[in-house]
Design a protein around this motif. Structure first.
Motif, PDB file in Angstrom:
ATOM      1  N   ASP A   1       0.917  -1.231   0.031  1.00 35.08           N
ATOM      2  CA  ASP A   1      -0.191   0.012   0.250  1.00 35.08           C
ATOM      3  C   ASP A   1       0.946   1.176   0.175  1.00 35.08           C
ATOM      4  N   ASP A   2       0.230   2.457  -0.244  1.00 38.73           N
ATOM      5  CA  ASP A   2       1.051   3.836  -0.355  1.00 38.73           C
ATOM      6  C   ASP A   2       2.191   3.902  -1.290  1.00 38.73           C
ATOM      7  N   ILE A   3       3.220   2.863  -0.969  1.00 41.23           N
ATOM      8  CA  ILE A   3       4.597   3.126  -1.703  1.00 41.23           C
ATOM      9  C   ILE A   3       4.790   1.671  -2.277  1.00 41.23           C
ATOM     10  N   ASP A   4       5.061   1.808  -3.825  1.00 41.06           N
ATOM     11  CA  ASP A   4       5.298   0.856  -4.558  1.00 41.06           C
ATOM     12  C   ASP A   4       6.794  -0.019  -4.383  1.00 41.06           C
ATOM     13  N   GLY A   5       7.068  -1.118  -4.442  1.00 42.72           N
ATOM     14  CA  GLY A   5       8.684  -1.531  -4.466  1.00 42.72           C
ATOM     15  C   GLY A   5       9.513  -0.932  -5.559  1.00 42.72           C
ATOM     16  N   MET A   6       8.763  -0.713  -6.702  1.00 43.49           N
ATOM     17  CA  MET A   6       9.280   0.089  -7.741  1.00 43.49           C
ATOM     18  C   MET A   6      10.076   1.146  -7.231  1.00 43.49           C
ATOM     19  N   GLN A   7       9.313   2.096  -6.610  1.00 45.50           N
ATOM     20  CA  GLN A   7       9.731   3.278  -6.167  1.00 45.50           C
ATOM     21  C   GLN A   7      11.011   3.184  -5.020  1.00 45.50           C
ATOM     22  N   VAL A   8      10.950   1.983  -4.280  1.00 49.78           N
ATOM     23  CA  VAL A   8      11.986   1.826  -3.394  1.00 49.78           C
ATOM     24  C   VAL A   8      13.190   1.478  -4.245  1.00 49.78           C
ATOM     25  N   LEU A   9      13.194   0.643  -5.355  1.00 40.36           N
ATOM     26  CA  LEU A   9      14.103   0.330  -6.103  1.00 40.36           C
ATOM     27  C   LEU A   9      14.779   1.566  -6.661  1.00 40.36           C
ATOM     28  N   GLU A  10      13.868   2.409  -7.270  1.00 39.76           N
ATOM     29  CA  GLU A  10      14.551   3.876  -7.896  1.00 39.76           C
ATOM     30  C   GLU A  10      15.113   4.528  -6.923  1.00 39.76           C
ATOM     31  N   PHE A  11      14.486   4.580  -5.879  1.00 40.38           N
ATOM     32  CA  PHE A  11      15.298   5.296  -4.722  1.00 40.38           C
ATOM     33  C   PHE A  11      16.592   4.840  -4.363  1.00 40.38           C
ATOM     34  N   VAL A  12      16.623   3.536  -4.215  1.00 44.90           N
ATOM     35  CA  VAL A  12      18.068   3.185  -3.799  1.00 44.90           C
ATOM     36  C   VAL A  12      18.894   2.957  -5.147  1.00 44.90           C
ATOM     37  N   ARG A  13      18.526   3.112  -6.249  1.00 45.26           N
ATOM     38  CA  ARG A  13      19.591   3.266  -7.455  1.00 45.26           C
ATOM     39  C   ARG A  13      20.151   4.451  -7.343  1.00 45.26           C
ATOM     40  N   GLU A  14      19.212   5.430  -7.115  1.00 40.71           N
ATOM     41  CA  GLU A  14      19.607   6.867  -7.066  1.00 40.71           C
ATOM     42  C   GLU A  14      20.520   7.358  -5.740  1.00 40.71           C
ATOM     43  N   ARG A  15      19.954   6.471  -4.583  1.00 39.65           N
ATOM     44  CA  ARG A  15      20.858   7.104  -3.625  1.00 39.65           C
ATOM     45  C   ARG A  15      22.170   6.426  -3.439  1.00 39.65           C
ATOM     46  N   TRP A  16      21.924   5.265  -3.213  1.00 37.71           N
ATOM     47  CA  TRP A  16      23.122   4.112  -3.109  1.00 37.71           C
ATOM     48  C   TRP A  16      23.235   3.362  -4.600  1.00 37.71           C
TER      49      TRP A  16
END
Lengths: 137, 274, 529
Positions: A59-74
């Protein structure tokens, strides 16, 4: 004992975290478990985890968003997707966005351990994969 | 770390592309040579295997059921080989049974039409106009063949990840494009897609084993578990379930078999009418 | 080893079977009610009407024939009397000559004889007109006159001379008798003429009155036939409209007798039943399509509990020796709980898929909609769509078939899901409708909307905007059929780019809750499924 590999595990199913945390600890992973994607993202913002394991459908946040965030941040971190909604299109999308691997639920603890061991090798770590499997997996 | 399944409307031109692609990527090429081994391993006549891949079941041709069986043997052997990554597969119909495997790049190569007609004219000793006509018929036949055995239209571009027309691209350029695409992250292998491939290979193995005795069987495999559906009359049900289970369990890699019986109402009606 | 497939068909069939039997019994009851009435066919009514007109005409003809016969008699009688009068008058002229000149007595006697001949010859006719006593009146007078004339002649011959008182006296008597005889005959003549003209007038009247009466009879006949036929035709027109609107209640007897329209009603009832059967099949097959759409969501959602069970079981197997009892207990409890969750995920869908008899009951719409949304929940989750249910408080219940209405709402929600972009929003709102005694359910999506030019054909069967093999184009058509049967209707409004709103308007319950008539629960099968 080598330095433990830091793993963040995000799944809104609490049982997944409860079972996988000890299972991954056996091969030398220090696992932080999250059920809430927002909290996981906040944690990822401040700390680098070598390996991130995330569910996709939440719900709320998709795993894809987490993936994108991590690829960006680390960019170094390896992201492993686990999902019950496995489909070819979703798998290809995850790979394109830079996922290290994609595992369909249901999976066995060994399946994930094998993938994590592979990711660790890619990162230059060696994990004692055999440690977890007394009967040989 | 991927698979490339190439399909072409002209066998020699497609083979050329497949060979060049394999060479360029340093991949192995899995082609019709496999048929010799299938024939040897499973005791099947090799010419019939080639025939099964090429011909539409016709009035005088091979029986549909026999052809289906042969195709399943090819499919099982091919999928088995494909489990080892980094392969270019050509001429085995793999583009039709790799659907849903995300690291399999499925490519359709459209031959240069005039060259294709010339090839055919040379092969059969026909005037070029007749050859062009014949090509149209061949395409129709292929359409029938693919929908009969794989419930898909081989000619439909939507079946592929990429369609390349040699009429507009030099073969070198086409190979370059395929190699580029093969490196694209979307087509990389992953645990999930390998599992899909394994499941498909297991299903094909079991199906090839069961099909001769249970022609109407349908099955799916996942992680060593096989779920089969057979039609049966009520009184044969238990016997049939046992037979399917026993036969399927002999296939290596099968750990559990579930047999669902679909009541054969038509058969039942026919029996009770006697 | 599984036993699901072989147990399913009877489980699926049982509810529907009992329902079908009940429907068939009801249809049979209505058929009997229609047939078991006294028969009074249209054909019979037509025959009777024409028979009445014929009998009337025949009566008129008989009356006229009788009247003409009467007139003929009268004319004949008049002729006789006329002849008689002429002879008598002749006799009197000769009598006068005889008295004046002493001649022609024999001629006078001859005329008298002729007159007598006329009377005797036509005795029958005279008797018919004047009654049997006529001879006492006319003949004696004639005979008396004759006798007087003969005496006068004898007196003449004997005396040979004129004068003499006796003769004078005799002459006077002759004159008087003659006079009386002539006037009596004339009176008779004029009386009979009057009678003849009466008869003529009567036959004229008979003609005029009977014509008027015939007109009345014919008009009445046409009127009665017309009322009966037009009334029935109008009624059947109403039935046709009703059936077209989706109301499949059979035609029940509305008159006391049975006729050709009863045969028509029976045929229409048979047609209605056939239509109803087909619609039931259509509705069920469409439901199975919806179930098919939902299964992919369910299959994916099942993976979560399955994964939990798989992980737990493997960990338990791996570390069994090293775990404390409490930990093992916890893990087993997890497995049990997740297995239950898996069962729940499929049971909703299986309940919905099961073929059940149609049963009308008062329904709480917000509750029904929540159930429907739960049914589609996995599909909604799969596409990351948000769905909101809003309802006014204290909504009246509606009277309906929960299965069928759930199917309607599910169809609308699945359509809305299709129309929505990934991560979109769907609103479901239940409010009292604008018109009193109706409740409105609105399913609102915020997709690309429906172009105005296809709005009118939206509810047509086989109309679809989805790709080949994706939609049958029957969803909205079937839904509209179901809603129409519930006395409601579906409306749609849409603006390009703004999404679409489908509104289902249903009448609220006016009859008190029906209890007692149970659904057909199948606890054994339910447990298995």
């Amino acid at each position: 004992m080598p330095e433990p590999l830091e793993v963040l595990l995000l799944d809104d199913e609490p049982i997944v975290g409860r079972r996988l945390k000890p299972a991954l600890a056996k091969i030398g992973c220090a696992v932080e478990v999250f059920e809430n994607p927002e909290k996981a993202l906040a944690r990822l913002q401040e700390k680098e985890f070598k390996i991130v394991v995330t569910d996709i459908r939440m719900d709320d946040i998709d795993g894809m968003q987490v993936l994108e965030f991590v690829r960006e941040r680390w960019p170094e971190s390896k992201v492993i997707m686990i999902t019950g909604y496995a489909m070819m299109s979703l798998a290809r999308e995850a790979m394109e966005k830079g996922a290290f691997d994609f595992i369909a639920k249901p999976f066995k603890p060994d399946d994930l351990r094998r993938v994590i061991a592979k990711a660790a090798r890619a990162l230059g770590y060696t994990l004692d994969f055999e440690a977890a499997a007394p009967e040989g997996g | 770390m991927s698979l490339i399944a190439i399909s072409a409307d002209s066998y020699p031109q497609g083979l050329d592309i497949a060979q060049r692609t394999a060479a360029a990527l340093g991949y192995g090429l899995l082609g019709r040579e496999l048929l010799a081994q299938v024939a040897a391993d499973r005791g099947l006549p090799q010419e019939q295997l080639v025939q099964a891949l090429e011909e539409t079941p016709g009035f005088f041709g091979m029986r549909t059921r026999r052809q289906q069986e042969l195709l399943l043997h090819i499919q099982a052997a091919c999928l088995e080989r494909l489990l080892a990554d980094n392969l270019v597969c050509y001429g085995l119909g793999a583009h039709l049974y790799l659907v849903g495997v995300s690291h399999a790049l499925r490519v359709r190569v459209l031959a240069e039409p005039q060259q294709r007609a010339a090839e055919l004219a040379a092969l059969r000793g026909l005037p070029p106009e007749r050859a062009a006509k014949l090509l149209e018929r061949q395409d129709q036949e292929r359409r029938r063949w693919s929908s009969q055995f794989f419930q898909a239209d081989e000619m439909d571009p939507a079946q592929y990840d990429m369609v390349l027309s040699l009429g507009n691209l030099e073969p070198e350029k086409a190979v370059e494009i395929i190699c580029d695409a093969a490196g694209y992250r979307k087509f990389q292998a992953m645990t999930y897609s390998r599992k899909c491939l394994q499941d498909k290979a297991l299903a094909a193995r079991v199906l090839a084993k069961l099909m001769p005795r249970f022609p109407d069987i349908r099955l799916q495999a996942s992680d060593g578990t096989v779920v089969a559906q057979v039609q049966s009359l009520k009184r044969d049900q238990r016997k049939k379930q046992e037979a399917v289970r026993e036969l399927a369990s002999q296939v290596p890699g099968v750990s559990y078999v579930e047999v669902q019986v679909i009541r054969d109402y038509f058969g039942q009606a026919a029996q009770s009418g006697r | 080893m599984t036993s699901i497939p072989q147990n399913q068909p009877p489980a699926v069939g049982a509810g529907g079977q009992a329902e079908r039997t009940r429907l068939a019994e009801r249809a049979e009851g209505i058929r009997r009610a229609l047939v078991e009435r006294p028969r009074f066919s249209l054909r019979l009514q037509m025959y009777l009407g024409f028979l009445a007109a014929f009998i009337l005409s025949a009566g008129v003809a008989v009356a006229l024939v009788y009247n003409f016969h009467d007139m003929e008699n009268k004319i004949r009688f008049l002729e006789i009397v006329n002849d008689y009068v002429m002879e008598v008058e002749q006799a009197r002229r000769f009598e006068k000559n005889f008295l004046l000149y002493g001649s022609n007595l024999s001629d006078a006697l001859d005329s008298v004889f002729q007159a007598e001949q006329i009377l005797t010859r036509n005795a029958g006719e005279l008797a018919a007109v004047m009654g049997p006593g006529w001879s006492q009146v006319m003949l004696p007078k004639l005979r008396g006159y004759q006798a007087l004339l003969e005496r006068l002649g004898r007196l003449q011959g004997a005396a040979g001379a004129q004068g003499g008182p006796a003769r004078q006296d005799l002459q006077a008597r002759v004159r008087k008798e003659g006079q009386e005889m002539v006037s009596a005959a004339l009176a008779l003549l004029s009386k009979e003429k009057a009678s003849l003209s009466t008869t003529t007038r009567r036959s004229r009247q008979i003609l005029i009155y009977s014509l008027a009466l015939l007109l009345v009879v014919l008009v009445l006949n046409a009127y009665l036939l017309g009322i009966r036929m037009l009334g029935s035709i109008n009624r059947f027109g109403e039935y046709a409209n009703r059936i077209a609107a989706g109301d499949y209640t059979p035609i029940t007897p509305s008159r006391r007798y049975r006729d050709e329209f009863t045969d028509l009603a029976l045929a229409i009832n048979a047609m209605i039943q056939e239509l109803e059967n087909r619609e039931a099949v259509l509705i069920q097959s469409h439901k199975m399509r919806a179930v098919g759409t939902l299964t992919s969501g369910v299959a994916h959602e099942l993976n979560n509990p399955l994964n939990n069970i798989t992980l737990t079981a493997h960990v338990l197997q791996e570390d069994y020796a090293g775990l404390s009892d409490a930990e093992r207990q916890e893990m087993i409890a997890d497995v049990v709980q997740e297995a239950g969750r898996a069962k729940k995920i499929i049971s909703n869908l299986l309940d919905f898929a099961r073929e059940t008899g149609s049963q009308l009951e008062p329904l709480d719409l917000p509750h029904l909609l929540q159930e429907t949304i739960d049914l589609a929940a996995n599909q909604i989750k799969l596409l990351g769509i948000k769905i909101q249910l809003q309802s006014s408080d204290n909504l009246p219940r509606v009277h309906g078939d929960s299965q069928q209405l759930r199917q309607v709402f599910l169809n609308l929600i699945l359509n809305a899901i299709d129309a929505s972009a990934k991560g979109g929003k769907i609103q479901v709102i239940v409010v009292p409708a604008d018109e009193p005694n109706y409740v409105a359910v609105k399913v609102i999506d915020f997709g690309s909307g429906i172009p105005a030019h296809i709005l009118p054909s939206l509810f047509d069967p086989f109309f679809t905007t989805k790709g080949r093999g994706k939609g049958t184009g029957l969803g909205l058509s079937v839904s509209q059929g179901i809603v129409a049967k519930h006395g409601g209707r579906i409306m749609v409004s849409s603006q390009a780019g703004q999404g679409a709103t489908f509104t289902v308007v249903l009448p609220v319950t006016t009859i008190p809750a029906e209890l007692g008539e149970g659904r057909h629960p199948e606890p054994a099968n339910r447990a298995k499924a």
